[in-house]
Structures are given as structure tokens and as C-alpha cells.
Motif scaffolding. Structure first.
Motif, PDB file in Angstrom:
ATOM      1  N   ASP A  10     -46.764   6.282  12.870  1.00  0.00           N
ATOM      2  CA  ASP A  10     -45.423   6.994  12.900  1.00  0.00           C
ATOM      3  C   ASP A  10     -45.171   7.479  11.370  1.00  0.00           C
ATOM      4  OD1 ASP A  10     -45.774   5.741  15.545  1.00  0.00           O
ATOM      5  OD2 ASP A  10     -45.263   3.566  14.392  1.00  0.00           O
ATOM      6  N   LYS A  36     -51.848   5.145  14.317  1.00  0.00           N
ATOM      7  CA  LYS A  36     -50.615   5.602  14.310  1.00  0.00           C
ATOM      8  C   LYS A  36     -50.201   5.987  13.140  1.00  0.00           C
ATOM      9  CE  LYS A  36     -49.252   4.037  18.665  1.00  0.00           C
ATOM     10  NZ  LYS A  36     -48.623   4.823  19.958  1.00  0.00           N
ATOM     11  N   GLU A  73     -52.694  11.261  16.099  1.00  0.00           N
ATOM     12  CA  GLU A  73     -53.125   9.920  16.518  1.00  0.00           C
ATOM     13  C   GLU A  73     -54.913   9.284  16.948  1.00  0.00           C
ATOM     14  OE1 GLU A  73     -48.763   8.476  16.995  1.00  0.00           O
ATOM     15  OE2 GLU A  73     -50.017   8.322  18.598  1.00  0.00           O
ATOM     16  N   GLN A  74     -55.296   9.852  17.947  1.00  0.00           N
ATOM     17  CA  GLN A  74     -56.373   9.710  18.570  1.00  0.00           C
ATOM     18  C   GLN A  74     -57.309  10.273  17.896  1.00  0.00           C
ATOM     19  OE1 GLN A  74     -57.333  11.486  23.140  1.00  0.00           O
ATOM     20  NE2 GLN A  74     -58.895  11.686  21.860  1.00  0.00           N
ATOM     21  N   ARG A 122     -49.012  15.297  19.075  1.00  0.00           N
ATOM     22  CA  ARG A 122     -49.180  13.878  18.099  1.00  0.00           C
ATOM     23  C   ARG A 122     -49.828  12.825  18.487  1.00  0.00           C
ATOM     24  NH1 ARG A 122     -43.834  10.038  16.591  1.00  0.00           N
ATOM     25  NH2 ARG A 122     -45.284   8.058  16.437  1.00  0.00           N
ATOM     26  N   LYS A 123     -50.544  12.563  20.256  1.00  0.00           N
ATOM     27  CA  LYS A 123     -51.633  11.444  20.655  1.00  0.00           C
ATOM     28  C   LYS A 123     -52.687  12.651  20.287  1.00  0.00           C
ATOM     29  CE  LYS A 123     -48.815   9.848  24.748  1.00  0.00           C
ATOM     30  NZ  LYS A 123     -49.050  10.073  25.912  1.00  0.00           N
ATOM     31  N   ALA A 124     -53.267  13.662  20.704  1.00  0.00           N
ATOM     32  CA  ALA A 124     -54.169  14.147  19.662  1.00  0.00           C
ATOM     33  C   ALA A 124     -54.562  13.836  18.239  1.00  0.00           C
ATOM     34  CB  ALA A 124     -53.979  15.578  20.178  1.00  0.00           C
ATOM     35  N   GLU A 136     -45.490  16.198  22.464  1.00  0.00           N
ATOM     36  CA  GLU A 136     -46.519  14.590  22.608  1.00  0.00           C
ATOM     37  C   GLU A 136     -47.876  14.817  21.926  1.00  0.00           C
ATOM     38  OE1 GLU A 136     -46.168  11.301  22.802  1.00  0.00           O
ATOM     39  OE2 GLU A 136     -45.107  11.969  21.807  1.00  0.00           O
ATOM     40  N   GLU A 137     -48.101  16.047  22.970  1.00  0.00           N
ATOM     41  CA  GLU A 137     -49.864  15.717  23.196  1.00  0.00           C
ATOM     42  C   GLU A 137     -50.501  15.919  22.046  1.00  0.00           C
ATOM     43  OE1 GLU A 137     -50.639  17.840  27.349  1.00  0.00           O
ATOM     44  OE2 GLU A 137     -50.299  19.184  26.339  1.00  0.00           O
TER      45      GLU A 137
END
Length: 625
Positions: free
Chosen positions: A481, A479, A473-474, A469-471, A466-467
Motif C-alpha cells: 500500500d 500488501k 504484491e503476489q 499491482r496484484k502481480a 491493477e494486474e
């Protein structure tokens, strides 16, 4: 690891010429005056009879009884790793261990011991100082195993050095005593020295067991040369009878290494070591923190194609010093050496390193933009032409590496996809997603830099799924998806053109339309027979019952011999073949109806009209000035 890259020099008082990653001299060990009473771990590695393929190991534990709870338990458990990081398979290194004995240091009094598990030995002693001896049979020359013969020795530390759990975070010293005719030792381990003590061999020290495992050792008379890249000294040790242009090779290593370093923008090593084995067949590499081992053909430098393929291997393993060794999922360190270490992100760690190997050669000028587009197209064709791409996701392929990735069978192509090949394509798509989402302001490089700074340098750990993916997208500013849900975590078809349209390209299937029928079975021509070795899912052979292991006797009444292709070539879609096979000693006749050839041939082509923004993004993507 991959297909499949880490060294300097000193003359000792015994006339051994040793290659070190720095200019420090070999250590002189003063046994009579230990500096402290803290626990110490020392391995003495010797090889008096290399022609027998045996290394001899002496493990010296000093002042260790308290740390190991030996005084409380009445015993010490010593273990051998069962796998090595970078190669995700339980290899059972203990199978090559024999003659395990334990003695009281100084008296050589035998201490009782027994093997208690497949990779663990129990020594019944409460003494502070123990000496454990064992032999390791090493006759498999790969980057994942150890090997020794009369020409050289190579040590994969996980397959050679035992450990104790309570001592893993303490310094581990290794004294290498080469065979009498060998002059050179190459390793990324730090040499240690003391000018007043007794010479004890080529002595090195790792700050903990993890770094010891991460530092292979080459022993023999290998040729060496050096170069500097990104202000870091690099050494290359070359084993094998091979001709190469040292000046050109050093210059090209430098180009590759500096292009790789430009991704993150910071080189974390004080020195770096390449150990290169030139062998008759096989190939690949295994990454380490400050070094790599590469295996390549003796013809690696004989043609431009071979040479570029070798540089691709160099780029892959070298980039691992960032991606995997420092930028890593949480599962990839610290390691459990007795069990599988699972992650869903080998597609990132290995596959995106495969993406970067070609990206690095493009930015270093070894690939033209056109050649790079061909590589990307071929990568897509590789995965899309494998039936397993509709069965297994990249995340599942990563997780199942331990049971499927290194153990393929005749049905693997139907049910699995490689996290290397799929991950390379995903690297391309993620890079394009970030470029498009930021109008060319950021790329995959920026994601690598963020992960390196945030998790390796600041938090000093790996990241979760999850970290990551967040990185991503940031950095992409939006997003992702479709990328994560469809491309990474499912086996559904990917809309490639949605990724290539922003750079003004479309992916087209340019396979020629033909009426030739498709059988879908591969055969081996061994011993003059056509024996089926694989059957493609959904093909005519698969649907109509041709099996792996079938010996094809005849087609339409004509004897086949070992050349099945000429009996199928020219047949049309819908043609029915009468195939006589020998299956386990019983003759069977099958009716097989040929189908349309499903194999695609992809090419990236310019859109009919391209906007200035698409052209600009295309140039940014391919490093066109």
C-alpha cells in the motif's frame, strides 16, 4: 527510449555489401508470377540524391481493392503515422511529405487523389493494383526521426512508410535501393530471397505493419561487427568517424547483454541488431522489438567515464527488449499510430528500465557495490531536489508524457517530475520491498519473470494497472500500500529509510550546513548579460518577484554583466539584495531577501549496528557473493 541499442553480411550481384541479421540472401522478386492473388504491400525505398535530404518512396498495393473496400467506397485512404512507439510525443511526420501521387499499376495512369486530413490522403480508385509515390524530407538525425545526407541514410519507419488500416496485419515488404556509392544496409527486418527472380534491391519483409515500424534501417558504408550473447547472434553497426577497440567493445557488449538476459532468464530473439550513431552532440536511444538505435558522442570510448556511460545506454535500451516490448502495459501495443496511447505506467516501462540499467552494470561487474550505492543516492537527490516532485506523481508524469515530458518550459522543474528519474528510484524501492517481504527469496527479477510468462507468453497481451499491482504484491508476499499509494500515485514525501532499513542502511542528507543565502534563479550569460532562465518555486527569487526573461542590470548598485554568481556568493541568509532588472524594456528595482539553501546531498550509510539478516539481505541486493 532513452539517453537514451540492434545485425550480418552478404555480397550481392551488384557488389553491394549488405548486413543482414541472418545469413539469408537478398530476395529476388518475380513480378510476372505472383504466388497468390491475396493482397500484398510493397515499399520501394530509394535515395538518388542524398545531398538534398530526400528519400523517395513507392508504395505498391496489389490485389487490394476488396480488402480495402475500395470497390464499395470508391476510394482508398492512405495514412502516415503521427508518432513512433517509445517516444511519447505527436511528431506530425506528415509535415515532411510532399509530391504525393497515385497511379494505376502497369499503366502509370494518374489516379485522382487529395489530402483529407493532416496525415491522410484519399485515392479515388476502385482498382486492385495501385502505385503511390511520395517524397520525404529527412534532415533531423535523432532516434525518432529519419535522416539522409551524402554520408548515410537512417530510416525511422513510422516517419517514412504510409499504411492502410485494413492491411496493417498483412506482411509488408520493403525493397531498399541504396545510393550508388553505398554498400551496406543494416536492419533487424528479415531478408527474403528467391533465386530465380529479378534482383530488385535489398529486400526484407515484416509480418505486419507493427513490426515494420519497429525495425529501423541504416543505409551507407557503416562499419559492423558481431558477437554472440545468450546463444543469440548480435550485430553492431557503427556510423561515424570514431576510434574504438572492437575486441574490448564486443566483449563488453556481451557482458552487458548476458547480464540483462539473466533478469528474465530467457532471450526471446533469434537475432538482435544495434545501430549506433556517433555524432557531435546529443544522445539517447530508442528501443525496438529485435533492435535498437543509439546515439552517442564521438568521444564515447575516449575515457573510462564516457565508456561506462555508453554501456549504461546500451543496458537501458537492450533491457527494453523485455521491459516495454514484451513486458508492457496494455496501452503499449498494438498501437494507434494516429493518436496518443495513454498509460500511467511509463514509470515502470521507462523508469524501471533506468533502474535496471545500473542494476545490470552492477551484476556484470562494471559497478562496485559502493559505486552502485552512490548512483542510488544520486538518483534520490535528483528527484528530491526538484520542486515538481511535490506537485506531480510518477503516475501523472507517465500520463502527461504527451504534453509535458517532451515539451519542457522554464517552469517544468517546479511542476513536473520525470518518469525516468522517479521511476528509477521506484524500481529500487520496489526491489527492496520484494527482497524484504520474502527474506531475500525473491526480487524485482521474479516480478519481471512473472509478467513475462503470464502476460507476454501465456495471455499474449499487456497488463492493466491493477494486474501489475496484484502481480507485485503476489511476488512480494505482502500488501504494498505505501509503495503504490504514496510513492507511485501521490506527490507526498517518501519514507526512504523504511525501504533501506532491511538492508542495514539509512539515507542521510550530508549537505554541509552553511549560512550562505540562496537566490534560486538561474541565468544565461549570453551577449554579456545575465538573463534569468528559470526561477525555483519557493525560493527568494520566486517569492520576491524575479521573472524568467528579466535581464539583471545591477545588484546593490553594482553593474552585474554576465556573472551574477559573484554578487550573491558569500551573502548570508536574510540579506536583502537590491536588484535592478530590465523587464520588457522597463527598469524595475526588486528587494530580494535571501533564504536557506534547500538543496540536499544524499548518501546511503550503514546503520550503527546491523543484524546478520540485514547483512545477508544487503549482500543479496548488491550481488555480493
Amino acid at each position: 527510449m532513452k539517453k537514451n541499442a540492434r545485425l550480418l553480411y552478404l555480397l550481392t550481384v551488384w557488389t553491394f555489401f549488405v548486413v543482414f541479421p541472418s545469413t539469408a540472401a537478398p530476395r529476388f522478386v518475380d513480378d510476372e508470377n505472383p504466388p497468390t492473388a491475396s493482397p500484398s504491400i510493397t515499399y520501394v525505398l530509394s535515395m538518388p540524391e542524398p545531398q538534398t535530404h530526400y528519400f523517395e518512396v513507392e508504395l505498391q498495393l496489389k490485389n487490394s481493392a476488396t480488402a480495402t473496400n475500395a470497390k464499395k467506397n470508391g476510394y482508398v485512404d492512405i495514412k502516415m503515422p503521427v508518432w513512433t512507439p517509445g517516444s511519447y510525443l505527436i511528431r506530425e511526420y506528415a509535415k515532411n511529405v510532399e509530391a504525393f501521387t497515385a497511379t494505376s499499376t502497369g499503366t502509370d495512369k494518374i489516379v485522382p487523389s487529395e489530402k483529407i486530413r493532416k496525415n491522410a490522403w484519399r485515392v479515388y480508385s476502385t482498382e486492385d493494383n495501385l502505385t503511390i509515390r511520395y517524397r520525404v524530407y529527412a534532415n533531423e538525425l535523432t532516434v525518432r526521426t529519419s535522416f539522409i545526407d551524402i554520408d548515410h541514410g537512417y530510416v525511422t519507419p513510422a516517419s517514412m512508410f504510409m499504411y492502410h488500416d485494413a492491411l496493417k496485419n498483412l506482411p509488408h515488404r520493403v525493397i531498399v535501393q541504396p545510393y550508388k556509392d553505398w554498400k551496406v544496409v543494416t536492419t533487424a527486418l528479415e531478408p527474403v530471397s528467391s533465386p530465380t527472380a529479378r534482383y530488385a534491391g535489398f529486400t526484407y519483409e515484416a509480418p505486419d505493419f507493427d513490426l515494420l515500424v519497429d525495425s529501423p534501417i541504416e543505409i551507407g558504408n557503416q562499419r559492423t561487427f558481431g558477437f554472440t550473447a545468450s546463444n543469440v547472434p548480435h550485430t553492431v553497426a557503427m556510423f561515424g568517424d570514431v576510434y574504438f577497440d572492437e575486441q574490448r567493445l564486443a566483449a563488453d557488449y556481451k557482458r552487458v547483454c548476458e547480464a540483462a538476459a539473466s533478469v528474465v532468464g530467457e532471450h526471446p530473439c533469434k537475432q538482435y541488431t544495434f545501430i549506433v550513431h556517433h555524432i557531435p552532440q546529443g544522445g539517447g536511444g530508442l528501443e525496438h522489438l529485435n533492435s535498437t538505435t543509439l546515439e552517442t558522442y564521438r568521444t564515447a570510448y575516449s575515457t573510462e567515464t564516457n565508456y561506462k556511460n555508453f554501456l549504461t545506454l546500451v543496458a537501458h535500451e537492450y533491457f527494453h527488449l523485455w521491459n516495454v516490448k514484451r513486458i508492457r502495459p496494455v496501452a503499449l501495443g498494438p498501437f494507434d499510430y494516429e493518436n496518443e496511447n495513454y498509460t500511467h505506467m511509463l514509470w515502470l516501462s521507462e523508469g524501471c528500465t533506468s533502474f535496471y540499467e545500473d542494476n545490470i552494470l552492477r551484476r556484470a561487474g562494471f559497478h562496485t557495490p559502493e559505486a552502485y550505492l552512490t548512483i542510488v543516492s544520486n538518483d534520490i537527490g535528483t528527484i528530491e531536489n526538484q520542486p515538481g516532485v511535490r506537485v506531480q506523481s510518477a503516475a501523472e508524469s507517465s500520463w502527461d508524457a504527451w504534453i509535458k515530458g517532451y515539451r519542457p518550459n522554464e517552469n517544468s522543474a517546479n511542476t513536473t517530475i520525470s518518469y525516468y528519474s522517479k521511476g528509477s528510484v521506484l524500481g529500487t524501492l520496489l526491489n527492496l520491498s520484494i527482497l524484504a517481504g520474502t527474506n531475500g527469496e525473491r526480487s524485482m527479477d521474479d516480478l519481471m519473470r512473472y509478467l513475462y510468462t503470464e502476460y507476454y507468453k501465456k495471455q499474449k497481451r499487456g497488463f492493466t494497472d491493477e494486474e501489475f499491482r496484484k502481480a507485485a504484491e503476489q511476488v512480494a508476499g505482502r500488501k504494498l500500500d505505501d509503495f503504490f499509494t504514496i510513492a507511485v500515485n501521490s506527490a507526498e514525501p517518501i519514507n526512504y529509510n523504511a525501504y533501506f532499513e532491511p538492508v542495514g542502511l539509512q539515507l542521510a542528507n550530508v549537505a554541509s550546513k552553511t549560512q550562505d543565502g540562496f537566490l534560486g534563479a538561474a541565468t544565461s550569460p549570453a551577449n554579456g548579460k545575465a538573463t534569468v532562465t528559470s526561477v525555483r518555486r519557493g525560493s527568494a527569487a520566486y517569492t520576491d518577484g524575479l521573472n524568467v526573461g528579466d535581464e539583471i542590470i545591477s545588484v546593490d548598485g553594482l553593474r552585474v554583466g554576465d556573472d551574477l554568481l559573484r554578487f550573491v556568493s558569500g551573502r548570508r541568509v536574510g540579506d536583502v539584495l537590491k536588484v535592478l532588472v530590465n523587464r520588457s524594456g522597463i527598469l524595475r528595482e526588486l528587494s530580494i531577501t535571501l533564504t536557506q539553501n534547500p538543496l540536499a546531498s544524499y548518501r546511503l550509510q550503514p546503520l550503527a549496528s546491523q543484524t546478520p539478516a540485514q547483512k545477508a539481505l544487503y549482500n543479496k541486493w548488491l550481488f555480493i557473493k
